[in-house]
Structure formats: structure tokens, C-alpha cells
Motif scaffolding. Structure first.
Motif, short mmCIF file in Angstrom:
data_model
loop_
_atom_site.label_atom_id
_atom_site.label_comp_id
_atom_site.label_asym_id
_atom_site.label_seq_id
_atom_site.Cartn_x
_atom_site.Cartn_y
_atom_site.Cartn_z
N GLY A 41 0.14 0.57 3.26
CA GLY A 41 1.08 -0.33 3.32
C GLY A 41 -0.11 -1.71 3.18
N VAL A 42 0.30 -2.15 2.93
CA VAL A 42 0.29 -4.05 2.94
C VAL A 42 0.93 -5.08 3.62
N VAL A 43 -0.36 -6.11 4.87
CA VAL A 43 0.08 -7.13 5.48
C VAL A 43 -0.58 -8.08 4.70
N ARG A 47 3.96 -13.35 -0.17
CA ARG A 47 4.80 -12.25 -0.50
C ARG A 47 4.77 -11.87 -2.26
N ASP A 48 4.20 -12.69 -3.27
CA ASP A 48 4.57 -12.79 -4.63
C ASP A 48 3.46 -11.01 -4.71
N GLY A 49 3.57 -10.56 -5.98
CA GLY A 49 3.26 -9.34 -6.13
C GLY A 49 2.27 -7.92 -5.16
N LEU A 50 2.96 -8.80 -4.42
CA LEU A 50 3.10 -6.79 -3.36
C LEU A 50 2.82 -5.18 -3.85
N LYS A 55 -0.07 -1.05 -5.00
CA LYS A 55 -0.23 0.75 -5.98
C LYS A 55 -2.07 -0.02 -6.26
N LYS A 56 -2.65 -0.82 -6.10
CA LYS A 56 -4.13 -1.01 -5.91
C LYS A 56 -4.83 -0.58 -4.63
N PHE A 57 -3.94 -0.66 -3.27
CA PHE A 57 -4.20 -0.50 -2.65
C PHE A 57 -4.36 1.36 -2.69
#
Length: 374
Positions: A41-43, A47-50, A55-57
Motif C-alpha cells: 500500500g501507499v501511505v 490524496r490525488d493520484g493514489l 500501481k507504480k509502487f
């Protein structure tokens, strides 16, 4: 390594040994232990473009795993990423209990576009007040509505037109005696007076045919109008739409479908927490505070949120303060107050951000213990 305002941690503290240990401690589905499941996940404070950043991560994570393992281990390694959809176990139990009691009083949220549009229209106080007055009157002539307040005639006319276009009103016609103004009957279509069955009927006051009497246009609530005004259902629709826009899944939202006033307006299970909403198209008073506190205890909700078009009274806030001091729940906090619809998005957005941080902290605690890195 760092990427813009985010910090992705695929730790290098233990190299290959640590990464293999992390994979070994992954979650495995029952009966399929040969297929490890990894959750990434991304923390981020942004908020934009999560979705794109996640997907990149995920791609970077794949590359890091393959680079850290022997080539013979990665030849047949495949990554199939799926969105993690959090369940709603507490809401599921509440629905089941409601169904077992006979007539269900709660159901999953179900938005219909015409209701969403109507709810958006009713955020205007003047438009909403006009709908309420028509609901109480059952029927009103247009001339009476427009002639009530000469200074606001244009505003009322606009509100009437908006209510008609949204399908909240039915147009009807009142037939009256020309001599004395006595109401005779209401018609859905003025062409009905051209039929002999109705047009030749005699006025009991002056004896003239119905077709010769005075006809006035008026309004009554449509089925949609009655639904929206009943128990301020328009607020339920409006708050639900706002929650969806802020990222809450629709299946995580529960509505009150009972005519009784003893049930909650909204229940939301999101990010591991259960929130209870109390919606009021008026001032929120002390009596409302006791009722909300009881419902919060009954459903064991983690958070209570008051949404009112007016204010939360001082007495109500005093009640919540007293209840907080006497509560046996050590971390019990008073409700979140949303006083006025214009501030709802900002306040709800902040509460969802806080919940997301709490959820992320719980997830990261496992990784912290595993890696030794905070």
C-alpha cells in the motif's frame, strides 16, 4: 528510497534474508499455502493520484523482490495484483439481526440518480422550506404561494420551478365557485372539464356547470417529494453521496428504512471502524444527544457524527461533555459536529484522513516489528 512526497520502504537493513523472512510471514489463504499473498500500500499526505502511485509502487516492489532473490527462484514467479476490498463484518451482523427481528429496519445504501439530484436541490434552505410547507398543506394554489411574500416572489417562483423539474411536485387544478370561491374538486388535467361526465356537473352553490367555474393551478407533493421529505431522507441521500466522493465504498454504508424514529440514520463501517451518523434538518437539541449516545453504545460505534442544517445547541454539547466524563470507555470521545452543510465536506474529509492514518499505523506496526525499523 524517496519519490517526491512519498517514502516507499523496501528495507535494505537485512537484504535478501530480511526480504525472504518478510515473504515467509505473508498471509496465506486456507488450503493454498503454496500461494503466498502479499499486501502492499501507499501511505501519503496527498490524496490525488493514489491509484496510479500505488500501481507504480507495486511494480517497484516486484522488481525489488526479484532483484533480492536468486534467479532460479524468480523464473516462474508471477505477481497478480488485486484490489483489497475490506469487508463489513459488523454491518453484516447488524443487518442479520435486523432481519431476524421480522421487518428489517436497516439496509445497504442504494443511490438513485433522480434522488441524488433532488437531494442536491434540497440543500437550498428556501427550496427545502417550500417543500415542507407543501407537505404540511397537502395542496396549495400557485397564487397563494406566490402572493404570500411579495418581496420574495421571484425566489419562490424559482424554487417552485426547480421542484417541478426535479419531479418533487405534482401539478393539480382546483375548481372553485366563481361567485363565492367555494372549493368544488381537484383535477389532474383541466381537459377533464370538457368531458360531459365532469363538465356538466352542477355547482351546489350557484348552480352553474363545472365547465363554467374558475380553475386555479396548484401543487401537491409527488411520490418522490414525499419520500425525500419523510424523516429528511434527502439528508441521508446527500451525506451518502458525499461519503462516496470521499472514498467510502457504497456497500459500507447502512441506511435506516424504518418509519419509526428510534433507529439510526446512517451507519458506516470503513477502515476497521464503525461510525454512526445522526442527521437533523433543524437544531440538534439535548434530547437528541441522549438518544444518540444510547445508539452509539447499542451499536458499539467507534465514532458518532452529528450533521445538522442549523446548530448543535449548548445544552446538547453540555450533555455530551457530562456523558464523556462519566463514561466507562477510557477512550470515549464526544461526537464530531457538522453545523451547516457547507462545512460537511471539509470536516468529513479530515475525519476520514484521521481514520486512514489510524488504519495505516496498525498495518505498519507489523512491518515495524518484523524489520526493526519504525
Amino acid at each position: 528510497f524517496q519519490d517526491e512526497d512519498m517514502y516507499y520502504v523496501i528495507t535494505s537493513l537485512g537484504g535478501q534474508v530480511l526480504l525472504e523472512r518478510f515473504m515467509r510471514f505473508g498471509f496465506y489463504p486456507r488450503g493454498e499455502r503454496e500461494q503466498p499473498q502479499l499486501e502492499v500500500g501507499v501511505v501519503s499526505p496527498v490524496r490525488d493520484g493514489l491509484a496510479e502511485r500505488l500501481k507504480k509502487f507495486a511494480t517497484m516492489f516486484e522488481e525489488a523482490v526479484k532483484a533480492s532473490l536468486d534467479s532460479h527462484k524468480t523464473q516462474e514467479m508471477k505477481f497478480e495484483w488485486h484490489e483489497l476490498r475490506m469487508g463489513t463484518p459488523r454491518i453484516d451482523k447488524i443487518i442479520q439481526a435486523s432481519e431476524e427481528q421480522g421487518e428489517p429496519s436497516l439496509s445497504r445504501a442504494n443511490l438513485v440518480m433522480e434522488e441524488v439530484k433532488a437531494a442536491r436541490l434540497l440543500t437550498s434552505k428556501s427550496t427545502r422550506q417550500l417543500l415542507i410547507e407543501l407537505s404540511e398543506a397537502a395542496f396549495a394554489r400557485e397564487q397563494d404561494i406566490l402572493g404570500r411574500k411579495p418581496k420574495t416572489r421571484e425566489e419562490i417562483s424559482t424554487a417552485l420551478n426547480n421542484l417541478r423539474q426535479a419531479g418533487l411536485l405534482n401539478v393539480e387544478y382546483l375548481l372553485e365557485c366563481k361567485q363565492r370561491g367555494t372549493p368544488l374538486t381537484r383535477l389532474r388535467d383541466p381537459q377533464q372539464l370538457n368531458t360531459p361526465e365532469i363538465g356538466t356537473l352542477l355547482c351546489p352553490v350557484c348552480g352553474a356547470n363545472f365547465s363554467q367555474e374558475r380553475l386555479s393551478e396548484g401543487y401537491s407533493l409527488s411520490d418522490l417529494g414525499r419520500k425525500m421529505s419523510s424523516q429528511s431522507h434527502w439528508m441521508t441521500i446527500w451525506v451518502t453521496k458525499l461519503l462516496l466522493e470521499l472514498g467510502v465504498p457504497q456497500e459500507a454504508i447502512l441506511w435506516n428504512i424504518s418509519e419509526a424514529g428510534g433507529e439510526v440514520d446512517l451507519l458506516v463501517e470503513f477502515l476497521g471502524e464503525l461510525w454512526i451518523f445522526e442527521l437533523k434538518d433543524r437544531e440538534f437539541g439535548a434530547g437528541d444527544a441522549y438518544a444518540l449516545n444510547y445508539r452509539q453504545v447499542r451499536y458499539r460505534a467507534d465514532r458518532a457524527i452529528v450533521v445538522t442544517t442549523e446548530k448543535v445547541s449548548r445544552d446538547a454539547k453540555r450533555v455530551f461533555d457530562e456523558l464523556a466524563r462519566g463514561a466507562r470507555r477510557p477512550r470515549w470521545a464526544g461526537p464530531v459536529y457538522i453545523e451547516g452543510l457547507e462545512v460537511a465536506r471539509e470536516i468529513l474529509g479530515k475525519e476520514i484522513d484521521k481514520a486512514a492514518l489510524r488504519y495505516a499505523s496498525q498495518k505498519l506496526a507489523v512491518i515495524s516489528e518484523l524489520s526493526g525499523y519504525n
